[in-house]
Motif scaffolding. Structure first.
Motif, PDB file in Angstrom:
ATOM      1  N   MET A  28       4.328  35.225  52.799  1.00  0.00           N
ATOM      2  CA  MET A  28       4.351  34.003  52.006  1.00  0.00           C
ATOM      3  C   MET A  28       5.108  32.961  52.813  1.00  0.00           C
ATOM      4  O   MET A  28       6.259  33.184  53.198  1.00  0.00           O
ATOM      5  N   THR A  29       4.461  31.821  53.074  1.00  0.00           N
ATOM      6  CA  THR A  29       5.025  30.814  53.970  1.00  0.00           C
ATOM      7  C   THR A  29       5.173  29.475  53.268  1.00  0.00           C
ATOM      8  O   THR A  29       4.310  29.065  52.490  1.00  0.00           O
ATOM      9  N   VAL A  30       6.276  28.796  53.577  1.00  0.00           N
ATOM     10  CA  VAL A  30       6.523  27.449  53.068  1.00  0.00           C
ATOM     11  C   VAL A  30       6.854  26.543  54.248  1.00  0.00           C
ATOM     12  O   VAL A  30       7.721  26.863  55.067  1.00  0.00           O
ATOM     13  N   MET A  31       6.154  25.411  54.358  1.00  0.00           N
ATOM     14  CA  MET A  31       6.512  24.359  55.304  1.00  0.00           C
ATOM     15  C   MET A  31       7.174  23.226  54.539  1.00  0.00           C
ATOM     16  O   MET A  31       6.714  22.854  53.448  1.00  0.00           O
ATOM     17  N   ILE A  32       8.246  22.661  55.114  1.00  0.00           N
ATOM     18  CA  ILE A  32       9.000  21.596  54.444  1.00  0.00           C
ATOM     19  C   ILE A  32       9.170  20.410  55.389  1.00  0.00           C
ATOM     20  O   ILE A  32       9.600  20.564  56.536  1.00  0.00           O
ATOM     21  N   ASP A  33       8.845  19.236  54.874  1.00  0.00           N
ATOM     22  CA  ASP A  33       9.046  17.980  55.611  1.00  0.00           C
ATOM     23  C   ASP A  33       9.819  17.029  54.703  1.00  0.00           C
ATOM     24  O   ASP A  33       9.491  16.888  53.516  1.00  0.00           O
ATOM     25  N   ASP A  34      10.822  16.399  55.243  1.00  0.00           N
ATOM     26  CA  ASP A  34      11.620  15.451  54.452  1.00  0.00           C
ATOM     27  C   ASP A  34      11.186  14.011  54.667  1.00  0.00           C
ATOM     28  O   ASP A  34      11.961  13.073  54.445  1.00  0.00           O
ATOM     29  N   GLY A  35       9.950  13.827  55.100  1.00  0.00           N
ATOM     30  CA  GLY A  35       9.420  12.478  55.289  1.00  0.00           C
ATOM     31  C   GLY A  35       9.564  11.949  56.695  1.00  0.00           C
ATOM     32  O   GLY A  35       9.133  10.824  56.980  1.00  0.00           O
ATOM     33  N   LYS A  36      10.104  12.753  57.609  1.00  0.00           N
ATOM     34  CA  LYS A  36      10.349  12.290  58.973  1.00  0.00           C
ATOM     35  C   LYS A  36       9.253  12.673  59.959  1.00  0.00           C
ATOM     36  O   LYS A  36       9.316  12.291  61.123  1.00  0.00           O
ATOM     37  N   VAL A  37       8.270  13.455  59.496  1.00  0.00           N
ATOM     38  CA  VAL A  37       7.168  13.853  60.369  1.00  0.00           C
ATOM     39  C   VAL A  37       5.945  13.028  60.004  1.00  0.00           C
ATOM     40  O   VAL A  37       5.353  13.204  58.934  1.00  0.00           O
ATOM     41  N   GLN A  38       5.586  12.126  60.882  1.00  0.00           N
ATOM     42  CA  GLN A  38       4.464  11.222  60.609  1.00  0.00           C
ATOM     43  C   GLN A  38       3.180  12.001  60.393  1.00  0.00           C
ATOM     44  O   GLN A  38       2.804  12.839  61.196  1.00  0.00           O
ATOM     45  N   GLY A  39       2.520  11.746  59.262  1.00  0.00           N
ATOM     46  CA  GLY A  39       1.243  12.357  58.962  1.00  0.00           C
ATOM     47  C   GLY A  39       1.311  13.630  58.149  1.00  0.00           C
ATOM     48  O   GLY A  39       0.290  14.063  57.602  1.00  0.00           O
ATOM     49  N   PHE A  40       2.498  14.246  58.031  1.00  0.00           N
ATOM     50  CA  PHE A  40       2.554  15.512  57.299  1.00  0.00           C
ATOM     51  C   PHE A  40       2.240  15.312  55.817  1.00  0.00           C
ATOM     52  O   PHE A  40       1.572  16.144  55.201  1.00  0.00           O
ATOM     53  N   ALA A  41       2.703  14.237  55.233  1.00  0.00           N
ATOM     54  CA  ALA A  41       2.436  13.985  53.814  1.00  0.00           C
ATOM     55  C   ALA A  41       0.943  13.840  53.545  1.00  0.00           C
ATOM     56  O   ALA A  41       0.485  14.081  52.424  1.00  0.00           O
ATOM     57  N   GLN A  42       0.177  13.475  54.568  1.00  0.00           N
ATOM     58  CA  GLN A  42      -1.259  13.281  54.396  1.00  0.00           C
ATOM     59  C   GLN A  42      -2.066  14.532  54.751  1.00  0.00           C
ATOM     60  O   GLN A  42      -2.963  14.930  54.021  1.00  0.00           O
ATOM     61  N   GLN A  43      -1.737  15.164  55.876  1.00  0.00           N
ATOM     62  CA  GLN A  43      -2.552  16.284  56.350  1.00  0.00           C
ATOM     63  C   GLN A  43      -1.819  17.627  56.423  1.00  0.00           C
ATOM     64  O   GLN A  43      -2.410  18.641  56.786  1.00  0.00           O
ATOM     65  N   GLY A  44      -0.552  17.640  56.126  1.00  0.00           N
ATOM     66  CA  GLY A  44       0.181  18.894  55.998  1.00  0.00           C
ATOM     67  C   GLY A  44       0.079  19.792  57.210  1.00  0.00           C
ATOM     68  O   GLY A  44       0.230  19.363  58.355  1.00  0.00           O
ATOM     69  N   CYS A  45      -0.236  21.063  56.964  1.00  0.00           N
ATOM     70  CA  CYS A  45      -0.191  22.053  58.043  1.00  0.00           C
ATOM     71  C   CYS A  45      -1.250  21.816  59.104  1.00  0.00           C
ATOM     72  O   CYS A  45      -1.174  22.394  60.196  1.00  0.00           O
ATOM     73  N   TRP A  46      -2.248  20.976  58.835  1.00  0.00           N
ATOM     74  CA  TRP A  46      -3.255  20.691  59.858  1.00  0.00           C
ATOM     75  C   TRP A  46      -2.650  19.953  61.052  1.00  0.00           C
ATOM     76  O   TRP A  46      -3.226  19.929  62.123  1.00  0.00           O
ATOM     77  N   LEU A  47      -1.469  19.340  60.873  1.00  0.00           N
ATOM     78  CA  LEU A  47      -0.782  18.748  62.013  1.00  0.00           C
ATOM     79  C   LEU A  47      -0.323  19.818  63.000  1.00  0.00           C
ATOM     80  O   LEU A  47      -0.129  19.540  64.180  1.00  0.00           O
ATOM     81  N   THR A  48      -0.151  21.043  62.522  1.00  0.00           N
ATOM     82  CA  THR A  48       0.406  22.104  63.354  1.00  0.00           C
ATOM     83  C   THR A  48      -0.641  23.037  63.932  1.00  0.00           C
ATOM     84  O   THR A  48      -0.327  23.869  64.780  1.00  0.00           O
ATOM     85  N   CYS A  49      -1.883  22.933  63.491  1.00  0.00           N
ATOM     86  CA  CYS A  49      -2.939  23.887  63.858  1.00  0.00           C
ATOM     87  C   CYS A  49      -3.920  23.225  64.810  1.00  0.00           C
ATOM     88  O   CYS A  49      -4.574  22.243  64.440  1.00  0.00           O
ATOM     89  N   HIS A  50      -4.051  23.774  66.022  1.00  0.00           N
ATOM     90  CA  HIS A  50      -4.804  23.091  67.066  1.00  0.00           C
ATOM     91  C   HIS A  50      -5.775  24.009  67.794  1.00  0.00           C
ATOM     92  O   HIS A  50      -5.576  25.218  67.888  1.00  0.00           O
ATOM     93  N   ASP A  51      -6.810  23.396  68.353  1.00  0.00           N
ATOM     94  CA  ASP A  51      -7.666  24.112  69.293  1.00  0.00           C
ATOM     95  C   ASP A  51      -6.804  24.609  70.451  1.00  0.00           C
ATOM     96  O   ASP A  51      -5.879  23.921  70.895  1.00  0.00           O
ATOM     97  N   GLY A  52      -7.124  25.788  70.927  1.00  0.00           N
ATOM     98  CA  GLY A  52      -6.356  26.365  72.028  1.00  0.00           C
ATOM     99  C   GLY A  52      -5.417  27.463  71.590  1.00  0.00           C
ATOM    100  O   GLY A  52      -5.039  28.327  72.376  1.00  0.00           O
ATOM    101  N   GLN A  53      -5.020  27.438  70.293  1.00  0.00           N
ATOM    102  CA  GLN A  53      -4.102  28.455  69.790  1.00  0.00           C
ATOM    103  C   GLN A  53      -4.828  29.785  69.586  1.00  0.00           C
ATOM    104  O   GLN A  53      -6.052  29.875  69.684  1.00  0.00           O
TER     105      GLN A  53
END
Length: 434
Positions: free
Chosen positions: A166-191
């Motif tokens: 069970m996983t939780v990601m937390i952003d306090d508003g300082k990561v641009q784009g996380f409020a809009q796209q969430g974990c998709w900011l962290t998931c990339h081609d190549g991984q």
């Protein structure tokens, strides 16, 4: 009896270390927020911005949130049921895997901690507490059991064995784009398990990954690359340190059914240029000797009645190897037989230190339902943590790993907001405990 002792030990640590006893919180008085999770397949940061994301790429580029388009009832269910099937975003479908999971979320807090409670139904009629093993083949010890998406499992050469998470990601508003796209900011081609997966040669030639001593490609934030859509690029270690100092990272808390649950904890990490562990020491470590590949520890036969198990005993009781409770140093002359299994990881609550050891957790599985309560201290001042505070509102994303699957084979949520005493300003409202 062993299961009871593990549970009591976990609760005892949580009760002694925390303000409230989460086992005695009256959750019937705390509102439940239903958060649908869905199977995302290989829908990466790059895919969201590509022509293949028909009708959506331009909106993503304009900074629109995923839910601005996927806002209809059962949107997540429909997405998951489609993406879990063989298609452009799923080259290796797992037969019979559901496309979605319903997650029940509750939140409470007191003067010292936040308590996040999660419940979900498992795909299997047993708890996913097993993880990879070391197996003796008559001559040497080799890893036994892999995630279901791995080629060796798909080809029937290895069994699918992996823990629930069970996983939780937390952003306090300082990561641009996380409020809009969430974990998709962290998931990339190549991984791992993604399109254009890295090669060892590409990793070895990458200055950033070489500098931080990594041998593969995992989650990262676009801000850490000179080209946000190309993991092969990268800013300098000094530039990334400035991003981290400014809070431009996502907190990543993971409860693991094998590697943290037995000692009453959830591990603590963050995503920036890589998926990093917090400073200090985790509650789990590899049990294989780097040179001989033999186990470092085995079960204490005097305490548990055996020094190893065999494949026919898997998923028949708990099989945790805990250094301070039931483990002894490995004896290479103990009469090992082909097929003997010893866990590939050894746990130790006593050895967990520093920021990596911040989070407590208690969990139980009954009648196909996991109930997990994460305990997160308020006001953490570590440079690798997001500090939760009374009155704060945070962007959060949830994920569940189920049915012996890891990496992209999980279920994910769109972004929600979590408020601690924030009234109507949050999707999930944490109740203040008396």
């Amino acid at each position: 009896m062993r299961k009871l002792l593990f549970a009591l030990g976990a609760i005892a640590w949580v009760t002694n270390a925390m303000a409230a006893d989460p086992a005695r919180i009256d959750w019937s008085k705390v509102d439940v927020t239903k958060v649908p999770l869905f199977y995302p397949g290989q829908s990466s940061y790059e895919w969201l911005r590509s022509p293949a994301h028909k009708g959506g790429a331009s909106r993503v580029a304009a900074g629109r949130a995923c839910v601005s388009c996927h806002d209809e009832t059962d949107a997540e269910k429909e997405l998951g049921d489609k993406l879990v099937q063989a298609g452009p975003l799923e080259p290796a479908p797992v037969v019979g895997k559901p496309g979605h999971v319903d997650l029940a979320v509750q939140a409470a807090y007191d003067d010292k901690n936040a308590y996040l409670r999660f419940q979900w139904k498992t795909a299997n009629p047993y708890p996913g507490t097993e993880h990879q093993y070391l197996r003796f083949d008559g001559h040497e010890w080799k890893v036994y059991g892999f995630p279901k998406l791995d080629k060796v499992v798909q080809e029937g050469k290895q069994p699918g064995i992996y823990e629930d998470r069970m996983t939780v990601m937390i952003d306090d508003g300082k990561v641009q784009g996380f409020a809009q796209q969430g974990c998709w900011l962290t998931c990339h081609d190549g991984q791992r398990d993604m399109p254009k997966q890295f090669t060892k040669e590409e990793v070895a030639a990458n200055p950033l990954l070489t500098a931080i001593k990594k041998s593969d490609v995992r989650k990262y934030l676009p801000e850490t690359r000179t080209d946000p859509s190309d993991w092969k690029t990268g800013k300098t270690v000094e530039e990334i340190a400035k991003i981290k100092a400014a809070g431009g990272f996502v907190d990543l808390i993971q409860w693991r059914a094998h590697r943290s649950h037995p000692v009453g904890m959830a591990d603590d990490g963050y995503v920036l240029e890589f998926r990093n562990a917090d400073g200090g020491k985790d509650m789990f470590s590899g049990n294989a000797d780097a040179k001989t590949h033999a186990p470092k520890f085995m079960w204490d036969e005097k305490k548990v009645g055996y020094k190893s198990i065999t494949a026919d005993q898997l998923r028949k009781g708990d099989h945790f190897l805990i250094r301070e409770q039931n483990a002894v140093p490995f004896d290479p002359n103990a009469g090992w037989k082909e097929g003997d299994l010893i866990p590939d990881y050894v746990l130790a609550r006593e050895d967990a230190k520093g920021s990596a050891a911040d989070n407590g957790a208690i969990a139980s599985w009954k009648d196909g339902l996991w109930t997990v309560v994460m305990i997160r201290p308020l006001g953490l001042a570590n440079d690798d943590d997001k500090a939760l505070k009374s009155g704060g509102v945070y962007n959060v994303g949830f994920a569940v790993h189920d049915d012996n699957i890891t990496t992209r084979g999980h279920y994910v949520s769109f972004v929600r907001t979590l408020g601690l005493g924030a009234g109507s300003k949050a999707d999930i409202k944490a109740v203040k405990l008396p």
